[in-house]
Design a protein around this motif. Sequence first.
Motif, PDB file in Angstrom:
ATOM      1  N   ILE A   7       0.858  -1.183   0.000  1.00 18.58           N
ATOM      2  CA  ILE A   7       0.000   0.000   0.000  1.00 18.58           C
ATOM      3  C   ILE A   7       0.895   1.234   0.000  1.00 18.58           C
ATOM      4  N   VAL A   8       0.770   2.063  -1.032  1.00 17.28           N
ATOM      5  CA  VAL A   8       1.600   3.270  -1.126  1.00 17.28           C
ATOM      6  C   VAL A   8       0.716   4.512  -1.226  1.00 17.28           C
ATOM      7  N   LEU A  18      -6.516   2.689   6.279  1.00 18.66           N
ATOM      8  CA  LEU A  18      -6.985   1.518   5.546  1.00 18.66           C
ATOM      9  C   LEU A  18      -6.296   0.254   6.028  1.00 18.66           C
ATOM     10  N   PHE A  19      -4.981   0.353   6.227  1.00 20.91           N
ATOM     11  CA  PHE A  19      -4.233  -0.806   6.702  1.00 20.91           C
ATOM     12  C   PHE A  19      -4.751  -1.242   8.075  1.00 20.91           C
ATOM     13  N   ASN A  20      -5.030  -0.277   8.937  1.00 20.85           N
ATOM     14  CA  ASN A  20      -5.547  -0.600  10.256  1.00 20.85           C
ATOM     15  C   ASN A  20      -6.932  -1.227  10.185  1.00 20.85           C
ATOM     16  N   CYS A  21      -7.731  -0.794   9.200  1.00 16.56           N
ATOM     17  CA  CYS A  21      -9.040  -1.425   8.997  1.00 16.56           C
ATOM     18  C   CYS A  21      -8.867  -2.889   8.589  1.00 16.56           C
ATOM     19  N   LEU A  22      -7.888  -3.131   7.752  1.00 19.25           N
ATOM     20  CA  LEU A  22      -7.602  -4.505   7.347  1.00 19.25           C
ATOM     21  C   LEU A  22      -7.173  -5.334   8.555  1.00 19.25           C
ATOM     22  N   SER A  23      -6.425  -4.693   9.457  1.00 23.21           N
ATOM     23  CA  SER A  23      -5.942  -5.402  10.641  1.00 23.21           C
ATOM     24  C   SER A  23      -7.084  -5.768  11.575  1.00 23.21           C
ATOM     25  N   ASN A  40       4.177  -3.654  10.150  1.00 22.93           N
ATOM     26  CA  ASN A  40       3.454  -3.148   8.979  1.00 22.93           C
ATOM     27  C   ASN A  40       3.245  -4.165   7.871  1.00 22.93           C
ATOM     28  N   VAL A  41       3.281  -5.459   8.208  1.00 23.28           N
ATOM     29  CA  VAL A  41       2.938  -6.499   7.240  1.00 23.28           C
ATOM     30  C   VAL A  41       1.819  -7.353   7.834  1.00 23.28           C
ATOM     31  N   GLY A  42       0.720  -7.474   7.110  1.00 20.87           N
ATOM     32  CA  GLY A  42      -0.397  -8.273   7.602  1.00 20.87           C
ATOM     33  C   GLY A  42      -0.704  -9.438   6.693  1.00 20.87           C
ATOM     34  N   ASP A  72       2.133  -2.240   4.566  1.00 20.60           N
ATOM     35  CA  ASP A  72       1.911  -0.800   4.699  1.00 20.60           C
ATOM     36  C   ASP A  72       3.261  -0.101   4.544  1.00 20.60           C
ATOM     37  N   ILE A  73       3.462   0.524   3.395  1.00 21.33           N
ATOM     38  CA  ILE A  73       4.737   1.195   3.114  1.00 21.33           C
ATOM     39  C   ILE A  73       4.615   2.662   3.498  1.00 21.33           C
ATOM     40  N   ALA A  74       5.540   3.116   4.329  1.00 18.86           N
ATOM     41  CA  ALA A  74       5.472   4.487   4.859  1.00 18.86           C
ATOM     42  C   ALA A  74       5.330   5.500   3.725  1.00 18.86           C
ATOM     43  N   GLY A  75       4.652   6.610   4.020  1.00 19.31           N
ATOM     44  CA  GLY A  75       4.332   7.612   3.002  1.00 19.31           C
ATOM     45  C   GLY A  75       5.548   8.137   2.254  1.00 19.31           C
ATOM     46  N   LEU A  76       5.485   8.031   0.928  1.00 21.76           N
ATOM     47  CA  LEU A  76       6.559   8.564   0.101  1.00 21.76           C
ATOM     48  C   LEU A  76       6.500  10.087   0.068  1.00 21.76           C
ATOM     49  N   VAL A  77       7.634  10.717  -0.147  1.00 20.64           N
ATOM     50  CA  VAL A  77       7.696  12.169  -0.260  1.00 20.64           C
ATOM     51  C   VAL A  77       8.469  12.538  -1.520  1.00 20.64           C
ATOM     52  N   LYS A  78       8.340  13.779  -1.943  1.00 25.69           N
ATOM     53  CA  LYS A  78       9.118  14.249  -3.087  1.00 25.69           C
ATOM     54  C   LYS A  78      10.603  14.084  -2.785  1.00 25.69           C
ATOM     55  N   GLY A  79      11.342  13.584  -3.774  1.00 23.20           N
ATOM     56  CA  GLY A  79      12.772  13.377  -3.579  1.00 23.20           C
ATOM     57  C   GLY A  79      13.124  11.989  -3.072  1.00 23.20           C
ATOM     58  N   ALA A  80      12.101  11.114  -2.950  1.00 25.13           N
ATOM     59  CA  ALA A  80      12.358   9.766  -2.434  1.00 25.13           C
ATOM     60  C   ALA A  80      13.372   9.021  -3.302  1.00 25.13           C
ATOM     61  N   SER A  81      13.303   9.242  -4.625  1.00 24.32           N
ATOM     62  CA  SER A  81      14.223   8.551  -5.541  1.00 24.32           C
ATOM     63  C   SER A  81      15.666   8.980  -5.333  1.00 24.32           C
TER      64      SER A  81
END
Length: 365
Positions: A7-8, A18-23, A40-42, A72-81
């Motif tokens: 999930i990204v 959403l991930f917590n709802c799945l949990s 963060n893996v279910g 559940d992959i932590a929120g990406l930000v600009k400049g992640a690459s």
Amino acid sequence: MALKCGIVGLPNVGKSTLFNCLSNAKAQSANFPFCTIEPNVGVITVPDERLNKLSDLVQPENVQPTTIDIVDIAGLVKGASKGEGLGNKFLGNIRETDAIIHVLRCFDDGNVVHVDGSVNPVRDKETIDFELIMKDLEAVDKKLEKFNRAAKTGDKEAIKIKEALEKYKAHFEDGKPARTAPVTDDEAKHVEDLFLLTNKPVLYVCNVDETSVVDGNEHVEAVKKAVAEENAEVLLVAAGLEADIAELESAEERQEFLEDAGLNEPGVNKLIKAAYRLLNLETYFTAGKKEVRAWTIRKGMTAPQAAGVIHTDFERGFIKAEVIKFEDWIKYGSEQAAKEAGKMNMEGKEYIVQDGDVMHFKFNV
């Protein structure tokens, strides 16, 4: 078959909700277990009404649904690459998944701050895409450097690989993902070793407010238009509503809540089923007094390969498979009755297993 969906999304789009709802999905169905196998893996059960119907008929000692892993992959930000915000770690986590669930904020709420100051899911999608594409471009450039040198010597295979890589490079420079690259199957094989991030199948989840969960809104329409060429599914989920449903104790309360919202099942159920399809998976069943069980296979698997999912000995010593279609099993009420009605087929090594087959394998090792 340990397959993962990641999930990204940008921070504060509702991804972790959403991930917590799945949990908490175990609260929505008796056969809906969840466990954490690492942070963060279910491991989440795939809801399948057919399994319940078989179980009602057979009354087994145990019922075992099939599962997939959601990360559940932590929120990406600009400049992640380029490594911003622990970007390399996040991108590495995505690389380890088999498919991507991309959550987009499609609701307006002044109390929930957007990382870029305003709600614009298409811009958010492009931000994530850019970071993934830049990482893929970096990988292709490195390999291209190697094969440029080899191609100069006249090596025909190196020239082929170079030409394929150049197609991907041009596609990335146009800001487009690998999965839409105009390449042949043979050309696509030349990037398999790169495990390109944008080659992974993607599902777009529009996180909407409760009033938009049935018909969507202008943000959803903008997303659908933006992804029209990607042949990707767009799913509407109200994460806040799902969180409320997950807190309800009884099935009756949950059903009443859903009906009031105009829904026939929780959004997380739809999300899990969509993720299963995204991974190109199907289910077959085994049914007996000891256990009724759902087994996960990739579409197109032969009977011996499907048997190997249970145990490698089953594939190695495969003789034949007894197959009853799910609909026939339900219609006649038991294996014996279906068999007497001529609805049990004996299938050999070439048989392609179909979704919903109820199977029994004969093998010898």
